[in-house]
Design a protein around this motif. Sequence first.
Motif, short mmCIF file in Angstrom:
data_model
loop_
_atom_site.label_atom_id
_atom_site.label_comp_id
_atom_site.label_asym_id
_atom_site.label_seq_id
_atom_site.Cartn_x
_atom_site.Cartn_y
_atom_site.Cartn_z
N LEU A 180 0.83 -1.20 0.00
CA LEU A 180 0.00 0.00 0.00
C LEU A 180 0.87 1.25 0.00
O LEU A 180 0.64 2.19 -0.76
CB LEU A 180 -0.93 0.01 1.21
N SER A 181 1.88 1.27 0.86
CA SER A 181 2.81 2.39 0.88
C SER A 181 3.49 2.54 -0.48
O SER A 181 3.64 3.66 -1.00
CB SER A 181 3.87 2.17 1.97
N ALA A 182 3.89 1.41 -1.06
CA ALA A 182 4.55 1.43 -2.36
C ALA A 182 3.63 2.01 -3.43
O ALA A 182 4.05 2.85 -4.24
CB ALA A 182 4.98 0.02 -2.75
N PHE A 240 8.47 2.80 8.14
CA PHE A 240 7.76 2.86 9.41
C PHE A 240 8.12 1.65 10.25
O PHE A 240 8.54 0.63 9.74
CB PHE A 240 6.23 2.90 9.22
N GLU A 241 8.02 1.83 11.57
CA GLU A 241 8.32 0.77 12.53
C GLU A 241 9.74 0.22 12.36
O GLU A 241 9.96 -0.99 12.28
CB GLU A 241 7.30 -0.35 12.43
N GLY A 242 10.70 1.12 12.29
CA GLY A 242 12.08 0.68 12.16
C GLY A 242 12.28 -0.09 10.87
O GLY A 242 11.96 0.39 9.79
N HIS A 243 12.79 -1.33 11.00
CA HIS A 243 13.04 -2.16 9.82
C HIS A 243 12.01 -3.28 9.67
O HIS A 243 12.27 -4.29 9.04
CB HIS A 243 14.45 -2.75 9.89
N GLY A 246 10.18 0.03 0.56
CA GLY A 246 10.90 0.47 -0.62
C GLY A 246 11.13 -0.64 -1.63
O GLY A 246 11.08 -0.42 -2.85
N GLU A 247 11.39 -1.85 -1.15
CA GLU A 247 11.55 -2.99 -2.06
C GLU A 247 10.27 -3.24 -2.84
O GLU A 247 10.29 -3.57 -4.02
CB GLU A 247 11.91 -4.24 -1.28
N TYR A 248 9.13 -3.10 -2.15
CA TYR A 248 7.85 -3.33 -2.80
C TYR A 248 7.63 -2.28 -3.90
O TYR A 248 7.14 -2.60 -4.99
CB TYR A 248 6.72 -3.27 -1.77
N GLN A 249 7.99 -1.04 -3.60
CA GLN A 249 7.86 -0.01 -4.64
C GLN A 249 8.76 -0.33 -5.82
O GLN A 249 8.35 -0.20 -6.98
CB GLN A 249 8.19 1.37 -4.08
N ASN A 250 9.98 -0.79 -5.53
CA ASN A 250 10.88 -1.16 -6.62
C ASN A 250 10.29 -2.27 -7.48
O ASN A 250 10.36 -2.24 -8.71
CB ASN A 250 12.23 -1.61 -6.06
N TYR A 251 9.68 -3.28 -6.82
CA TYR A 251 9.22 -4.40 -7.65
C TYR A 251 7.88 -4.14 -8.33
O TYR A 251 7.64 -4.67 -9.42
CB TYR A 251 9.29 -5.74 -6.93
N ILE A 252 7.02 -3.29 -7.76
CA ILE A 252 5.80 -3.00 -8.52
C ILE A 252 6.12 -2.08 -9.71
O ILE A 252 5.44 -2.15 -10.75
CB ILE A 252 4.67 -2.41 -7.65
#
Length: 377
Positions: free
Chosen positions: A19-21, A292-295, A300-306
């Motif tokens: 969702l963030s991505a 969010f929530e530290g690590h 960001g990985e999800y944004q990269n892959y979508i």
Amino acid sequence: MKRTLRLGVVGLGEGRSILSAGVESPLWEVAGLCDLDEALGRTRCAEFGLSPSLFTTSLDALLGDAGIDAVGIYTPDALHADHVLAALRAGKHVICTKPFVTDLSRGREILEAEEASGRRVMVGQSSRFFTPFTRQRTHFGEGALGEIITVEAYYHADHRWFLNKPWARKESFKWLYACISHPADLVRWYLPNIEEVTGYSMLSENGRALGLVHPDTFHFVLRTGSGHIARVSGSYSGPTVPESRDSNMSCVLRCSEGASQADYFDLRYAWKVGGRSVVETYADEDAHYFRFEGHSHHAGEYQNYIEYFARCLENGTAPKPDAREGLVTVALMQAMEEASTRGVAVKVRDILDRRSLADLCDGDEVPASASSAGDGC
């Protein structure tokens, strides 16, 4: 891109990162959210500034929205096959988090549904889209390291917090599929044709005290048909070594001309070729990956892959890992599970053959080389 793609997300607990991505990506628009938990749906809409009208508790309603181009599936593992099939039959492209399925008997049905639909399926193996690992892959593909001798990949994390999720304590939940799928996929990225697996697993005292019934500690050795060997390991119910000393997830390539190691949370890539040693760091990308929530949520990985998926759709190119690759990775993990319970070496082809999927093993037995490392998009 010709137009913004519209994304529907099913499963809003694990789906928080996509969702963030989707909200942050210029290539996507979040167009639908679905979960059985109405309160969670309201929370996610508020968190990401989305209209509550986009949320539904009905999967049929979301899939019936003709404006949605692709569906991201982030439901509990045992539901993936049903939801992938439903999305394909509704004419949607599919992004499904790992593990792709838990029941390989559904594999042929999924492949046939994908072909009939004319849509694309990608397995969300997020680690491939994290800068240290993509840099390592590109470096190898450039020929700088030479030919592979061996690969080692591991994922060790203190994931006791994860067991606060109610479904994580169910009989169906297994760390082997939830986490070993990451290093197993990294190994298959370079050595796709794993033929045989041997190894051991155990349930630690920490895990037993937490109520787990399946192993939480794993060590495996993998072998290809050409004789190359690799190692995969993981441990999930105890403390980890400080990140200043070791990364909780790494992939190590040992090759004919050099060696390299990609490290996860510390955003580091180290390599040595000839007499030159280099350590590259990507600390300035921390905010992109860990929002969010530290690590705990690596959005960001999800944004990269979508975004990779969007480019593949525009170019008419099959995204990787696709459904076939995802099924073989599941077969590899099932071989790991069987090897550790039976105490014998297990062939991946035998696992696939039981489900009439042995043809997925057909292909070049030579490990990935500098001339064949590209992904096509």
